[in-house]
Design a protein around this motif. Structure first.
Motif, PDB file in Angstrom:
ATOM      1  N   UNK A  92       0.797  -1.220   0.000  1.00 13.28           N
ATOM      2  CA  UNK A  92       0.000   0.000   0.000  1.00 13.28           C
ATOM      3  C   UNK A  92       0.827   1.267   0.000  1.00 13.28           C
ATOM      4  N   UNK A  93       2.148   1.155  -0.009  1.00 14.70           N
ATOM      5  CA  UNK A  93       3.038   2.325  -0.013  1.00 14.70           C
ATOM      6  C   UNK A  93       4.055   2.208  -1.150  1.00 14.70           C
ATOM      7  N   UNK A  94       3.584   1.777  -2.306  1.00 15.71           N
ATOM      8  CA  UNK A  94       4.447   1.693  -3.471  1.00 15.71           C
ATOM      9  C   UNK A  94       4.669   3.090  -4.051  1.00 15.71           C
ATOM     10  N   UNK A  95       5.789   3.246  -4.739  1.00 15.63           N
ATOM     11  CA  UNK A  95       6.170   4.551  -5.274  1.00 15.63           C
ATOM     12  C   UNK A  95       6.524   4.414  -6.750  1.00 15.63           C
ATOM     13  N   UNK A  96       6.115   5.409  -7.540  1.00 16.96           N
ATOM     14  CA  UNK A  96       6.494   5.509  -8.945  1.00 16.96           C
ATOM     15  C   UNK A  96       7.491   6.651  -9.070  1.00 16.96           C
ATOM     16  N   UNK A 104      19.592   3.623  -4.437  1.00 17.97           N
ATOM     17  CA  UNK A 104      19.960   2.417  -3.704  1.00 17.97           C
ATOM     18  C   UNK A 104      18.804   2.042  -2.793  1.00 17.97           C
ATOM     19  N   UNK A 105      18.829   0.814  -2.279  1.00 14.40           N
ATOM     20  CA  UNK A 105      17.765   0.383  -1.375  1.00 14.40           C
ATOM     21  C   UNK A 105      18.200  -0.853  -0.621  1.00 14.40           C
ATOM     22  N   UNK A 106      17.401  -1.208   0.383  1.00  7.04           N
ATOM     23  CA  UNK A 106      17.565  -2.504   1.016  1.00  7.04           C
ATOM     24  C   UNK A 106      17.174  -3.580   0.014  1.00  7.04           C
ATOM     25  N   UNK A 107      17.709  -4.788   0.192  1.00 11.59           N
ATOM     26  CA  UNK A 107      17.546  -5.826  -0.822  1.00 11.59           C
ATOM     27  C   UNK A 107      16.106  -6.295  -0.974  1.00 11.59           C
ATOM     28  N   UNK A 108      15.245  -6.016  -0.010  1.00 10.79           N
ATOM     29  CA  UNK A 108      13.858  -6.466  -0.073  1.00 10.79           C
ATOM     30  C   UNK A 108      12.971  -5.567  -0.928  1.00 10.79           C
ATOM     31  N   UNK A 109      13.534  -4.468  -1.454  1.00  9.46           N
ATOM     32  CA  UNK A 109      12.794  -3.572  -2.344  1.00  9.46           C
ATOM     33  C   UNK A 109      12.921  -4.083  -3.778  1.00  9.46           C
ATOM     34  N   UNK A 110      11.827  -4.058  -4.523  1.00  3.59           N
ATOM     35  CA  UNK A 110      11.804  -4.557  -5.892  1.00  3.59           C
ATOM     36  C   UNK A 110      11.587  -3.417  -6.874  1.00  3.59           C
ATOM     37  N   UNK A 111      12.298  -3.481  -8.009  1.00 10.23           N
ATOM     38  CA  UNK A 111      12.172  -2.489  -9.073  1.00 10.23           C
ATOM     39  C   UNK A 111      11.529  -3.134 -10.289  1.00 10.23           C
ATOM     40  N   UNK A 112      10.600  -2.411 -10.912  1.00 10.45           N
ATOM     41  CA  UNK A 112       9.987  -2.876 -12.147  1.00 10.45           C
ATOM     42  C   UNK A 112       9.608  -1.667 -12.986  1.00 10.45           C
ATOM     43  N   UNK A 113       9.324  -1.902 -14.265  1.00 11.95           N
ATOM     44  CA  UNK A 113       8.977  -0.806 -15.168  1.00 11.95           C
ATOM     45  C   UNK A 113       7.509  -0.443 -14.974  1.00 11.95           C
ATOM     46  N   UNK A 114       7.203   0.859 -15.083  1.00 14.08           N
ATOM     47  CA  UNK A 114       5.832   1.357 -14.952  1.00 14.08           C
ATOM     48  C   UNK A 114       5.439   2.031 -16.257  1.00 14.08           C
ATOM     49  N   UNK A 115       4.288   1.627 -16.806  1.00 15.80           N
ATOM     50  CA  UNK A 115       3.793   2.207 -18.047  1.00 15.80           C
ATOM     51  C   UNK A 115       2.584   3.088 -17.770  1.00 15.80           C
ATOM     52  N   UNK A 116       2.571   4.252 -18.375  1.00 13.46           N
ATOM     53  CA  UNK A 116       1.400   5.103 -18.375  1.00 13.46           C
ATOM     54  C   UNK A 116       0.307   4.398 -19.172  1.00 13.46           C
ATOM     55  N   UNK A 117      -0.951   4.554 -18.753  1.00  8.68           N
ATOM     56  CA  UNK A 117      -2.034   3.748 -19.291  1.00  8.68           C
ATOM     57  C   UNK A 117      -2.242   3.919 -20.790  1.00  8.68           C
ATOM     58  N   UNK A 118      -2.249   5.142 -21.290  1.00  5.78           N
ATOM     59  CA  UNK A 118      -2.541   5.358 -22.697  1.00  5.78           C
ATOM     60  C   UNK A 118      -1.260   5.235 -23.512  1.00  5.78           C
ATOM     61  N   UNK A 119      -1.040   4.036 -24.048  1.00  8.09           N
ATOM     62  CA  UNK A 119       0.225   3.728 -24.702  1.00  8.09           C
ATOM     63  C   UNK A 119       0.452   4.601 -25.933  1.00  8.09           C
ATOM     64  N   UNK A 133       8.550   1.458 -10.945  1.00  7.62           N
ATOM     65  CA  UNK A 133       7.720   1.147  -9.788  1.00  7.62           C
ATOM     66  C   UNK A 133       8.608   0.524  -8.711  1.00  7.62           C
ATOM     67  N   UNK A 134       8.541   1.077  -7.502  1.00  2.00           N
ATOM     68  CA  UNK A 134       9.278   0.557  -6.366  1.00  2.00           C
ATOM     69  C   UNK A 134       8.279  -0.106  -5.431  1.00  2.00           C
ATOM     70  N   UNK A 135       8.449  -1.415  -5.226  1.00  2.00           N
ATOM     71  CA  UNK A 135       7.517  -2.182  -4.403  1.00  2.00           C
ATOM     72  C   UNK A 135       8.309  -3.077  -3.461  1.00  2.00           C
ATOM     73  N   UNK A 136       7.610  -4.009  -2.816  1.00  2.00           N
ATOM     74  CA  UNK A 136       8.263  -4.858  -1.825  1.00  2.00           C
ATOM     75  C   UNK A 136       8.179  -4.238  -0.450  1.00  2.00           C
ATOM     76  N   UNK A 137       9.274  -4.289   0.275  1.00  2.00           N
ATOM     77  CA  UNK A 137       9.301  -3.736   1.636  1.00  2.00           C
ATOM     78  C   UNK A 137      10.716  -3.307   1.986  1.00  2.00           C
ATOM     79  N   UNK A 138      10.856  -2.106   2.547  1.00  2.00           N
ATOM     80  CA  UNK A 138      12.163  -1.636   2.967  1.00  2.00           C
ATOM     81  C   UNK A 138      12.392  -0.177   2.615  1.00  2.00           C
ATOM     82  N   UNK A 139      13.590   0.313   2.925  1.00  2.00           N
ATOM     83  CA  UNK A 139      13.962   1.700   2.671  1.00  2.00           C
ATOM     84  C   UNK A 139      14.613   1.804   1.302  1.00  2.00           C
ATOM     85  N   UNK A 140      14.188   2.821   0.535  1.00  2.00           N
ATOM     86  CA  UNK A 140      14.781   3.081  -0.765  1.00  2.00           C
ATOM     87  C   UNK A 140      15.236   4.537  -0.808  1.00  2.00           C
TER      88      UNK A 140
END
Length: 226
Positions: A92-96, A104-119, A133-140
């Motif tokens: 519930x606290x994901x960041x774009x 940098x981040x703690x290893x429990x943070x996950x990085x993925x690509x984020x696409x705007x809806x209207x391609x 998109x930064x998800x998972x859990x931890x400090x980034x």
């Protein structure tokens, strides 16, 4: 892990790790560290996630730094005058964030690509389209260009932002790339062809000195080879 951010406007974050704790970062982001920090280069999630990060403007591989045999210290400096921000990521606290915004981040943070809806519109929207998109859990830790101004948007409330000035937003916000209305405005307005429209609910983070704007301002003064 404990940390301290200092040195604005050329900031650095200095992290103190307990034995066995790990930080992840992109290649070249480490500035200095204690001798007991072990480095390992990894795709961190397989080829698919690595290609997604590369598409979002990050490196294909990441570096993992682990404190071995006792407490360790590692520092990550910003690559451009601006601001380093720390965020606590969790359910519930994901960041774009903007592409290349991850530091940098703690290893429990996950990085993925984020696409705007209207391609269709996004393909021509420049920097505002492909984000992370930064998800998972931890400090980034993120790096933003220049000073950062924050706004809390209510549900349905929008902000029109010149492409490149959107540094980050809560994942609860939605984003749309819109063309500037009117051919005359596009050609002679001097503000570019596209704007980014972000709609709440959520917090947005705007940067005052995008590196692309700085590059455009100094380009006329750079000698070109013949």
């Amino acid at each position: 892990m404990e940390y301290k951010i200092e040195g604005a406007p050329l900031p650095v974050v200095i992290c103190q790790l307990n034995a066995g704790e790990t930080m992840i970062t992109e290649r070249g982001s480490m500035s200095w560290m204690s001798p007991n920090m072990k480095m390992e280069t990894t795709s961190n999630g397989g080829l698919g996630k690595a290609l997604g990060r590369m598409f979002a403007g990050e490196a294909l591989f990441q570096n993992r730094y682990t404190a071995q045999g006792g407490p360790g210290m590692i520092a990550f400096a910003s690559s451009f005058p601006g601001t380093i921000r720390a965020f606590e990521i969790g359910p519930g606290r994901e960041l774009i964030v903007q592409k290349s915004g991850f530091l940098a981040s703690e290893e429990s943070v996950q990085l993925s690509v984020f696409f705007q809806k209207k391609l269709g519109a996004g393909l021509f929207g420049g920097e505002g389209f492909i984000m992370q998109r930064l998800s998972g859990r931890g400090v980034v830790f993120t790096e933003f260009d220049g000073h950062v101004v924050e706004y809390d948007l209510a549900p349905g409330q929008s902000m029109v932002i010149d492409t490149g000035y959107l540094a980050a937003m809560d994942a609860t916000c939605s984003m749309e790339i819109q063309s500037v209305p009117g051919v005359k405005n596009m050609v002679f307005g001097g503000e570019g062809i596209f704007n980014t429209v972000v709609t709440g609910p959520g917090r947005i983070y705007l940067q005052t000195m995008p590196i692309s704007t700085v590059a455009g301002a100094i380009r006329p003064f750079i000698p070109t080879g013949k």
